[in-house]
Design a protein around this motif. Structure first.
Motif, mmCIF file in Angstrom:
data_model
loop_
_atom_site.group_PDB
_atom_site.id
_atom_site.type_symbol
_atom_site.label_atom_id
_atom_site.label_comp_id
_atom_site.label_asym_id
_atom_site.label_seq_id
_atom_site.Cartn_x
_atom_site.Cartn_y
_atom_site.Cartn_z
ATOM 1 N N LYS A 17 0.837 -1.207 0.000
ATOM 2 C CA LYS A 17 0.000 0.000 0.000
ATOM 3 C C LYS A 17 0.869 1.254 0.000
ATOM 4 N N ALA A 18 1.922 1.248 0.808
ATOM 5 C CA ALA A 18 2.816 2.402 0.874
ATOM 6 C C ALA A 18 3.545 2.595 -0.460
ATOM 7 N N ILE A 19 3.972 1.501 -1.073
ATOM 8 C CA ILE A 19 4.672 1.591 -2.361
ATOM 9 C C ILE A 19 3.718 2.106 -3.435
ATOM 10 N N ASP A 20 2.495 1.607 -3.447
ATOM 11 C CA ASP A 20 1.507 2.078 -4.423
ATOM 12 C C ASP A 20 1.206 3.562 -4.226
ATOM 13 N N ALA A 21 1.072 3.994 -2.971
ATOM 14 C CA ALA A 21 0.810 5.409 -2.694
ATOM 15 C C ALA A 21 1.982 6.277 -3.144
ATOM 16 N N LEU A 22 3.182 5.774 -2.973
ATOM 17 C CA LEU A 22 4.380 6.520 -3.339
ATOM 18 C C LEU A 22 4.472 6.726 -4.842
ATOM 19 N N PHE A 23 4.109 5.709 -5.617
ATOM 20 C CA PHE A 23 4.252 5.794 -7.064
ATOM 21 C C PHE A 23 2.943 6.079 -7.799
ATOM 22 N N ALA A 24 1.860 6.319 -7.062
ATOM 23 C CA ALA A 24 0.580 6.608 -7.703
ATOM 24 C C ALA A 24 0.613 7.932 -8.451
ATOM 25 N N GLY A 25 1.471 8.836 -8.052
ATOM 26 C CA GLY A 25 1.626 10.079 -8.787
ATOM 27 C C GLY A 25 0.813 11.234 -8.246
ATOM 28 N N GLY A 26 -0.144 10.980 -7.391
ATOM 29 C CA GLY A 26 -0.996 12.044 -6.893
ATOM 30 C C GLY A 26 -0.252 13.114 -6.129
ATOM 31 N N LYS A 27 0.249 12.781 -4.961
ATOM 32 C CA LYS A 27 0.893 13.767 -4.104
ATOM 33 C C LYS A 27 2.399 13.591 -4.034
ATOM 34 N N HIS A 93 11.651 17.908 14.739
ATOM 35 C CA HIS A 93 10.909 19.043 15.301
ATOM 36 C C HIS A 93 9.409 18.942 15.003
ATOM 37 N N GLN A 94 9.024 18.028 14.118
ATOM 38 C CA GLN A 94 7.630 17.844 13.750
ATOM 39 C C GLN A 94 7.271 16.361 13.914
ATOM 40 N N PRO A 95 6.960 15.921 15.121
ATOM 41 C CA PRO A 95 6.785 14.483 15.393
ATOM 42 C C PRO A 95 5.628 13.814 14.655
ATOM 43 N N GLU A 96 4.638 14.576 14.199
ATOM 44 C CA GLU A 96 3.495 13.957 13.516
ATOM 45 C C GLU A 96 3.731 13.801 12.016
ATOM 46 N N ARG A 97 4.834 14.305 11.525
ATOM 47 C CA ARG A 97 5.128 14.302 10.093
ATOM 48 C C ARG A 97 6.103 13.183 9.731
ATOM 49 N N ALA A 98 5.854 12.529 8.603
ATOM 50 C CA ALA A 98 6.739 11.462 8.136
ATOM 51 C C ALA A 98 6.915 11.582 6.629
ATOM 52 N N VAL A 99 7.895 10.855 6.116
ATOM 53 C CA VAL A 99 8.151 10.886 4.688
ATOM 54 C C VAL A 99 8.536 9.479 4.211
ATOM 55 N N LEU A 100 7.984 9.101 3.073
ATOM 56 C CA LEU A 100 8.340 7.844 2.412
ATOM 57 C C LEU A 100 9.292 8.183 1.270
ATOM 58 N N LEU A 101 10.408 7.473 1.184
ATOM 59 C CA LEU A 101 11.430 7.770 0.189
ATOM 60 C C LEU A 101 11.685 6.556 -0.695
ATOM 61 N N ALA A 102 11.850 6.798 -1.986
ATOM 62 C CA ALA A 102 12.248 5.739 -2.919
ATOM 63 C C ALA A 102 13.428 6.267 -3.729
#
Length: 131
Positions: A17-27, A93-102
């Motif tokens: 799901k995370a990989i699909d969201a990453l490469f879906a192109g939307g955001k 400094h922003q504990p609620e924020r995350a990032v997925l990287l490829a």
């Protein structure tokens, strides 16, 4: 807080799901420092999850032999592991924020580890500025 130079299994993207969201192109957005291309997606996370999760891809189109693909993936993971503090410090400094990287390899040439690390630093600094 000291920098930890590890890349544990929790810091790797394993969910389809995370990989699909990453490469879906939307955001998702991308940066490039040839021969590396970074595709990233900003998300929210729970306090128990790591703020940056990573995946590495080297196309079979460029390297038919798995030995060479694995060598490049190893170089990319090592470069990220040594320089991930550039990215994790601003995210702390922003504990609620995350990032997925490829990280994607874009050429059919093998490169020295030092050169891969230089391109990795460039990408991580540019991403840290954007976040």
């Amino acid at each position: 807080m000291t920098a930890t130079y590890t890349l544990g299994s929790q810091e790797r993207i394993k969910s389809q799901k995370a990989i699909d969201a990453l490469f879906a192109g939307g955001k998702s957005q991308s940066l490039s420092a040839f021969p590396l291309r970074l595709v990233y997606l900003e998300t929210s996370c729970l306090p128990s999850e790591p703020q940056a999760q990573v995946m590495v891809s080297v196309s079979k189109r460029y390297f038919k032999r798995a030995v060479k693909r694995n060598r490049i993936k190893r170089q990319i993971r090592e470069a990220y592991r040594l320089n991930k503090a550039v990215l994790t410090k601003p995210l702390a400094h922003q504990p609620e924020r995350a990032v997925l990287l490829a990280f994607l390899w874009q050429t059919d040439r093998l490169m020295p580890t030092a050169e891969v690390e230089t391109h990795m630093k460039t990408l991580l600094h540019r991403l840290a500025e954007r976040l």
